[in-house]
Design a protein around this motif. Structure first.
Motif, mmCIF file in Angstrom:
data_model
loop_
_atom_site.group_PDB
_atom_site.id
_atom_site.type_symbol
_atom_site.label_atom_id
_atom_site.label_comp_id
_atom_site.label_asym_id
_atom_site.label_seq_id
_atom_site.Cartn_x
_atom_site.Cartn_y
_atom_site.Cartn_z
ATOM 1 N N GLN A 1 -6.298 11.046 11.378
ATOM 2 C CA GLN A 1 -5.254 9.726 11.647
ATOM 3 C C GLN A 1 -3.816 10.031 12.035
ATOM 4 O O GLN A 1 -3.035 9.097 12.256
ATOM 5 C CB GLN A 1 -5.169 9.130 10.169
ATOM 6 C CG GLN A 1 -4.536 9.701 9.149
ATOM 7 C CD GLN A 1 -4.531 9.071 7.847
ATOM 8 O OE1 GLN A 1 -4.179 8.055 7.674
ATOM 9 N NE2 GLN A 1 -4.853 9.856 6.893
ATOM 10 N N ASP B 1 -9.704 12.886 7.533
ATOM 11 C CA ASP B 1 -8.985 11.715 7.686
ATOM 12 C C ASP B 1 -7.467 12.583 8.180
ATOM 13 O O ASP B 1 -6.533 11.747 8.533
ATOM 14 C CB ASP B 1 -8.437 11.359 6.181
ATOM 15 C CG ASP B 1 -9.338 10.577 5.766
ATOM 16 O OD1 ASP B 1 -9.930 9.774 6.353
ATOM 17 O OD2 ASP B 1 -9.383 10.601 4.239
ATOM 18 N N ASP C 1 0.680 -1.244 0.073
ATOM 19 C CA ASP C 1 -0.160 0.020 -0.008
ATOM 20 C C ASP C 1 0.842 1.129 0.006
ATOM 21 O O ASP C 1 0.553 2.255 -0.527
ATOM 22 C CB ASP C 1 -0.873 0.011 1.202
ATOM 23 C CG ASP C 1 -2.135 -1.128 0.989
ATOM 24 O OD1 ASP C 1 -2.480 -1.495 0.056
ATOM 25 O OD2 ASP C 1 -2.539 -1.253 2.124
ATOM 26 N N LYS D 1 -2.843 6.507 3.534
ATOM 27 C CA LYS D 1 -3.983 7.247 3.028
ATOM 28 C C LYS D 1 -3.466 8.657 3.329
ATOM 29 O O LYS D 1 -3.561 9.262 4.378
ATOM 30 C CB LYS D 1 -5.100 6.989 3.876
ATOM 31 C CG LYS D 1 -6.572 7.551 3.456
ATOM 32 C CD LYS D 1 -7.686 7.128 4.049
ATOM 33 C CE LYS D 1 -8.855 7.413 3.292
ATOM 34 N NZ LYS D 1 -10.371 7.103 4.056
ATOM 35 N N GLU D 2 -3.635 9.508 2.267
ATOM 36 C CA GLU D 2 -3.364 11.194 2.315
ATOM 37 C C GLU D 2 -4.130 11.660 3.526
ATOM 38 O O GLU D 2 -5.548 11.639 3.203
ATOM 39 C CB GLU D 2 -3.498 11.929 0.965
ATOM 40 C CG GLU D 2 -2.849 12.886 1.119
ATOM 41 C CD GLU D 2 -2.568 13.623 -0.361
ATOM 42 O OE1 GLU D 2 -1.908 14.596 -0.755
ATOM 43 O OE2 GLU D 2 -3.145 12.967 -1.557
ATOM 44 N N ARG E 1 0.178 9.720 -5.769
ATOM 45 C CA ARG E 1 0.263 10.935 -5.284
ATOM 46 C C ARG E 1 1.040 11.737 -5.896
ATOM 47 O O ARG E 1 0.940 12.973 -6.477
ATOM 48 C CB ARG E 1 0.577 10.978 -3.900
ATOM 49 C CG ARG E 1 -0.282 10.592 -2.738
ATOM 50 C CD ARG E 1 0.088 11.217 -1.494
ATOM 51 N NE ARG E 1 -0.350 10.198 -0.556
ATOM 52 C CZ ARG E 1 0.100 10.129 0.895
ATOM 53 N NH1 ARG E 1 0.938 11.186 1.347
ATOM 54 N NH2 ARG E 1 -0.390 9.327 1.642
ATOM 55 N N SER F 1 0.386 3.849 -2.902
ATOM 56 C CA SER F 1 0.139 5.268 -2.830
ATOM 57 C C SER F 1 1.017 6.607 -3.037
ATOM 58 O O SER F 1 0.521 7.648 -3.563
ATOM 59 C CB SER F 1 -0.321 5.427 -1.072
ATOM 60 O OG SER F 1 -0.642 6.615 -0.847
ATOM 61 N N GLN G 1 1.766 8.689 5.927
ATOM 62 C CA GLN G 1 0.665 8.077 5.972
ATOM 63 C C GLN G 1 0.192 7.470 4.484
ATOM 64 O O GLN G 1 0.320 8.088 3.393
ATOM 65 C CB GLN G 1 -0.379 9.204 6.150
ATOM 66 C CG GLN G 1 -0.457 9.815 7.627
ATOM 67 C CD GLN G 1 -0.541 8.870 8.716
ATOM 68 O OE1 GLN G 1 -1.611 8.025 8.947
ATOM 69 N NE2 GLN G 1 0.439 8.751 9.559
#
Length: 597
Positions: A595, A592, A244, A586-587, A252, A248, A584
């Motif tokens: 997080q 979010d 992941d 997940k941006e 990005r 990701s 991270q």
């Protein structure tokens, strides 16, 4: 492609701290030397790591490196600024009161003085015949900013009238005594703006904020005549998508490159991959030089080099003791009714994200929060991504627009102080107000208005005035000059600002950095600057660490190992309280952001 034989005599590499411009400047110099050219490599970066990169002691005199045809020179603009400051102040020692001398020294402690001192060094290298005749290329690590070139293009500042002007700000003042250097400055500016003589390399990362900074620099310098530009995007991830984290990161970066300003897309471009280790040492730089010139497989070569040297076997010192996330920071704040939180740091370290996440966390705990920024690129809106609409009135967001604040302030001064002046005086005053220090003052006043909202709850700010600005405006004589510029007295919120920021029970400064050499060194100087103004940082936040990120990608794992030394430097030598935020998957945008806790 950067072909050495196509290079101009003068090469300037510019970019924010941590983008890799020193390594790329060194590699370009080595590439040119390998092609039979005589090259002088010059660094004017206060955080220069030229010694480490070249594996030799580099001084303020040209020294032959282990590469045939390559010499290196390390100029310290901070030291030059100290010498320059003393040359201006020394004639007044014993003549003016001590308080006046202290005021002069502080006025000459800002960015303008450093820029002019650095430009003096550029001028000597650009203007002296022995340098021009001995070297085919002079490669500068860091370039004159648009601020510097604007300062040197102000015609009235050279008339000598400024020396008798009592209305002007401090940063132009030093130029009044430099009439004898005017011809040298004019030659230097002419060389820098000559496309046949000078090439400017904009170094950026494949990130939205970094590319936005590169665009602003490109546009500003083009307006001032530096048309011959190249763009180098450093750190493009070419690894796989087996986990992941890798997938990701790749997505990005691709999006940032796709969305970069259209004007940048027309600038000749060179891509440099994200490297598993820093290309330190001559062997690494030679590999990078081959990558720049021929597109060689640099990553595989560096992975082999790292493996052969046993990189990564050093244990992370006390790494288990470093706190993780922003939760410890917010826990320090939650029992308070109000407070000021300042996220400070250089561009690209993620302070906007840290500020936005902190504001959301305080709001979720029931506090009234006002979040603001001085970021001209409006990155705060991108970070929140609509999360502020869930604030129910207790979370408000604003932006201090530097351009609007500066325009309003200049107009106010021209309408008041300039009202009784003749045309020459008004022209000089207008030039005076075009200086970078004037922008500091204008933003400072707007900043004070935002901080005054602390009486309603928490104020969280992305960026803040430097310690130099605060000390300048804390000085009685500087205040008096500032009052003379306006029709009224110093506003209450301005008078209260510095005492508020010096109160550790009310103000909490978060020094945001990355676990890399240049960002850590620059953050250390920021901390020194704040302490000089009587402000003690509450936390260091080491952002976007690869340490702690679950990944099997060899490049990303190698980057995590490279962070160890800088994590240790911060925790053991620089900060009282430290937390780190892992990169991270997940941006962190919108809700979010939570997080990061």
């Amino acid at each position: 492609m950067i072909e050495p034989l196509a290079l101009t005599p003068y090469l300037f590499f510019t970019g924010k701290g941590g983008v890799g411009k020193t390594s790329i400047a060194c590699a370009t110099a080595i590439s040119a030397a390998k092609n039979g050219k005589k090259v002088l490599l010059v660094s004017t970066d206060p955080a220069s790591n030229l010694d480490d990169v070249l594996e030799m002691k580099v001084s303020q005199h040209p020294a032959q490196t282990a590469v045939a045809g390559l010499w290196a020179l390390n100029l310290d603009p901070e030291e030059a600024a100290r010498d320059y400051r003393e040359s201006v102040v020394e004639p007044y020692r014993g003549v003016l009161p001590d308080e006046a001398i202290i005021s002069m020294e502080e006025q000459l402690s800002g960015a303008c003085t450093v820029e002019i001192a650095a430009f003096n060094m550029f001028c000597r290298l650009l203007d002296q015949a022995d340098y021009r005749e001995h070297y085919d290329h002079i490669v500068f690590d860091t370039a004159p900013t648009g601020h510097t070139l604007r300062l040197l293009s102000l015609p009235k500042a050279w008339t000598g009238f400024l020396g008798q002007n009592q209305h002007g700000t401090s940063c132009i003042g030093p130029l009044a005594g430099l009439e004898e250097q005017r011809q040298q400055y004019e030659h230097a500016v002419a060389a820098i703006t000559d496309g046949d003589a000078t090439m400017l390399f904009l170094v950026a990362r494949p990130e939205e904020s970094s590319l936005a900074e590169a665009y602003r620099a490109s546009d500003e310098l083009k307006e001032l005549g530096l048309e011959c530009q190249r763009l180098i995007i450093n750190g493009v991830f070419t690894g796989g998508e087996s986990d992941d984290a890798g997938a990701s990161l790749k997505q990005r970066q691709a999006q940032a490159l796709e969305n970069m300003p259209q004007a940048l897309k027309s600038v000749p471009l060179r891509i440099v991959p994200l490297l598993p280790v820093a290309p330190v040492g001559l062997e690494g730089l030679r590999l990078l030089a081959d990558q720049l010139a021929y597109g060689s497989d640099l990553i595989s070569a560096l992975m082999e080099k790292a493996a052969s040297q046993g990189q990564g076997h050093r244990n992370a010192p006390a790494l288990k003791d470093i706190l993780t996330g922003l939760k410890p920071v917010v826990s320090d704040l939650r029992k308070r009714e109000n407070g000021i939180v300042l996220a400070m740091g250089k561009g690209g370290v993620g302070k906007t994200t840290v500020a936005a996440a902190t504001a959301l966390a305080l709001f979720n705990q029931g506090h009234t929060v006002h979040l603001s920024t001085t970021d001209p690129a409006a990155h705060l809106e991108m970070a929140l991504s609509g999360a502020e609409t869930a604030g129910e009135g207790r979370l408000t967001v604003s932006r201090i627009d530097p351009e609007l604040e500066l325009k309003a302030y200049r107009q106010e001064v021209m309408d008041t102080v300039g009202a009784g002046m003749d045309e020459d005086e008004r022209q000089l005053l207008a030039e005076d107000l075009a200086s970078p220090c004037t922008e500091e003052i204008a933003i400072f006043r707007a900043f004070a208005r935002v901080v005054d909202k602390v009486e309603e709850g928490f104020v969280v700010l992305d960026t803040a005035p430097t310690g130099h600005t605060l000390l300048l405006l804390d000085n009685t004589q500087s205040y008096h000059r500032e009052v003379e510029r306006s029709t009224g007295e110093v506003p209450k919120e301005v008078r209260q600002l510095l005492p508020r920021l010096r109160d550790p029970e009310l103000t909490h400064v978060l020094v945001v950095t990355l676990a890399q050499a240049t960002p850590v060194l620059e953050a250390s100087r920021l901390q020194d600057d704040l302490r000089r103004a009587g402000i003690e940082p509450a936390w260091w936040v080491i952002n976007q660490t690869w340490t702690g990120v679950p990944t099997e990608d060899p490049i990303l794992k190698s980057l995590a190992r490279a962070e160890i030394v800088w994590l240790a430097e911060v925790t053991e030598n620089l900060a009282e309280k430290v937390t780190r935020i892992p990169w991270q998957v997940k941006e962190p945008k919108g809700l979010d952001l939570m997080q990061l806790l």
